[in-house]
Design a protein around this motif. Sequence first.
Motif, mmCIF file in Angstrom:
data_model
loop_
_atom_site.group_PDB
_atom_site.id
_atom_site.type_symbol
_atom_site.label_atom_id
_atom_site.label_comp_id
_atom_site.label_asym_id
_atom_site.label_seq_id
_atom_site.Cartn_x
_atom_site.Cartn_y
_atom_site.Cartn_z
ATOM 1 N N SER A 234 0.801 -1.247 0.027
ATOM 2 C CA SER A 234 0.016 0.037 -0.040
ATOM 3 C C SER A 234 0.974 1.170 0.206
ATOM 4 O O SER A 234 0.457 2.173 -0.483
ATOM 5 C CB SER A 234 -0.854 0.160 1.211
ATOM 6 O OG SER A 234 -0.178 0.078 2.275
ATOM 7 N N SER A 244 -4.118 5.880 5.003
ATOM 8 C CA SER A 244 -3.997 4.834 5.786
ATOM 9 C C SER A 244 -3.911 4.757 7.343
ATOM 10 O O SER A 244 -4.173 3.939 8.116
ATOM 11 C CB SER A 244 -2.964 3.760 5.314
ATOM 12 O OG SER A 244 -1.626 4.394 5.381
ATOM 13 N N CYS A 247 -7.039 4.333 9.415
ATOM 14 C CA CYS A 247 -7.611 2.944 9.527
ATOM 15 C C CYS A 247 -7.603 2.504 11.032
ATOM 16 O O CYS A 247 -6.703 3.029 11.756
ATOM 17 C CB CYS A 247 -6.759 1.906 8.843
ATOM 18 S SG CYS A 247 -6.772 2.146 6.881
ATOM 19 N N HIS A 254 -6.085 -3.442 4.311
ATOM 20 C CA HIS A 254 -7.133 -2.853 3.596
ATOM 21 C C HIS A 254 -7.866 -3.837 2.504
ATOM 22 O O HIS A 254 -8.234 -3.687 1.573
ATOM 23 C CB HIS A 254 -6.710 -1.761 2.328
ATOM 24 C CG HIS A 254 -5.556 -1.024 3.147
ATOM 25 N ND1 HIS A 254 -5.711 -0.237 4.540
ATOM 26 C CD2 HIS A 254 -4.400 -0.461 2.857
ATOM 27 C CE1 HIS A 254 -4.556 0.535 4.524
ATOM 28 N NE2 HIS A 254 -3.682 0.326 3.788
ATOM 29 N N CYS A 260 -11.688 0.445 7.687
ATOM 30 C CA CYS A 260 -10.726 0.551 7.011
ATOM 31 C C CYS A 260 -10.860 1.885 6.142
ATOM 32 O O CYS A 260 -11.786 2.142 5.135
ATOM 33 C CB CYS A 260 -10.428 -0.456 5.953
ATOM 34 S SG CYS A 260 -9.133 -0.139 4.961
#
Length: 293
Positions: A234, A244, A247, A254, A260
């Motif tokens: 990612s 991210s 999250c 993910h 998420c």
Amino acid sequence: MPEGRIIKSLSGFYYVLHDGQITQCRGRGVFRKQKITPLVGDDVVFQAENELEGYILEVKERKNELVRPPISNVNQSLLVFSAIEPGFSSLLLDRFLVLVESNGIEPIICISKMDLVPEDKKPDIEKYAQDYRDIGYEVILTSTVEQDSISVLYPVFEGQVTVIAGQSGVGKSSLLNVLKPELELKTNDISASLGRGKHTTRHVELLPIGGGLVADTPGFSSLDFTDIEVEDLSSCFPEMERVSHSCKFRGCVHLKEPKCAVKEAVEDGTIPSYRYEHYVQFIDEIKQRKPRY
């Protein structure tokens, strides 16, 4: 001892650029024992009696290196993908983007052959271009019959070591021929039976263009993720990396994790769905990769 940069490797010889002069060199025998293979782009220490008889004594530490194409110390990569003939492939582009991102190389996207695109198909290409610009990538649309669209590349190369890569048959050699006509690089048309280009570049070579060094490299129709782990993928998708941190779970990849932020961004259209689909496909490929011992 003089220092220079390898700009071409061919038939066991290394051509080293130093103070505007090119010296043909061989590698020291000890390199083979130390499992060191000099690469185009390497900064090296060498000795030479004349321009045809030199020896590379030392390969300086590399800041990065690619396996396919074999080249080192690259600042940026111009990824050339045609709008048509062969058709634009966001999947293949994303493969190349992951490769260069994982090596800390700045990618620049060039979509070629825009002059061949039918008017009703141009909005599709322009939508892709805008998607990648929104992610943060520089995207350049070019046509080898429109000099102005090519000229914008000269300042891109200034002071940089740039590797040109992309799908076979997309016009990389044609692009370089327009930028520097004296190169007279060989080009081939698309194979009608295969629907893709024939490889026209057989070796890697750094060429002086636009105040920088540009590498024309053999084209590839597929890339394997041999050195990228699931948890690192990612970070090669900048738009995912940016969200991210929101999250719920640390180390979220993910996929099936609740709350998420990446999946939420896909659902609300902030992240293009095809980018996420490619990410999931790449995750599956990495998981199915045979372990190396």
